[in-house]
Design a protein around this motif. Structure first.
Motif: not given
Length: 166
Positions: A56, A126-128, A49-50, A46-47, A43-44
């Motif tokens: 996370s 999810s993203v990133d 939402n990741s 900095s994000n 997971t990211s």
């Protein structure tokens, strides 16, 4: 079974019947199994939402935490080279060339792993989401099973093939 016939055949298991293809296939299967417990997705940091499987903030997850059915299919695929080795070491007659099933299982696992990370996208909503080292080790291990099956069925059989056939 008489003791003399067991001595003729080389005992219950005759490991001298195994070719380098079987050993390579078993090593690739063990590597694929180990990769299931390595980080497959990250997971990211900095994000916020990741999020994937409860991880996370830069954490990673393995295949067992992410997939519901695919991980069990990959574990089942890890058994193919061991079953082939058992059959060859016991001297059983086959209706197919030894190594074909291992090669097909290797192709299938390679495509499944490739689809569930690159072609069809990352798992989750999810993203990133990034790919971890376990993902690439799993790809390499499944390609190793493919190559091992090919080596076994192509180079270590006595049957002649017509020209232009793999």
């Amino acid at each position: 079974m008489e003791a003399s016939s067991a001595e003729e055949r080389g005992g219950y298991l005759d490991l001298s019947r195994l070719s380098p293809g079987e050993y390579m296939g078993m090593a690739a299967a063990v590597l694929l199994f180990i990769s299931l417990f390595m980080p497959w997705f990250t997971t990211s940091e900095s994000n916020p939402n990741s999020i994937l499987a409860g991880a996370s903030g830069g954490e990673s997850v393995n295949a067992r935490e992410v997939f519901g059915i695919l991980d069990w299919l990959l574990i089942a695929a890890c058994t193919a080279p061991f079953i082939l080795s058992w059959i060859v070491a016991r001297g059983h007659k086959l209706t197919w060339k030894p190594g074909e099933v291992t090669m097909i299982v290797g192709i299938t696992t390679f495509v499944l792993i490739l689809c569930n990370g690159i072609i069809l996208g990352r798992p989750g909503d999810s993203v990133d989401i990034g790919l971890g080292i376990g993902y690439f080790v799993g790809l390499i291990a499944s390609a190793g099973m493919l190559v091992a099956g090919y080596l076994r069925q192509a180079f270590y059989t006595t049957a002649r093939k017509p020209p232009g056939v793999i």
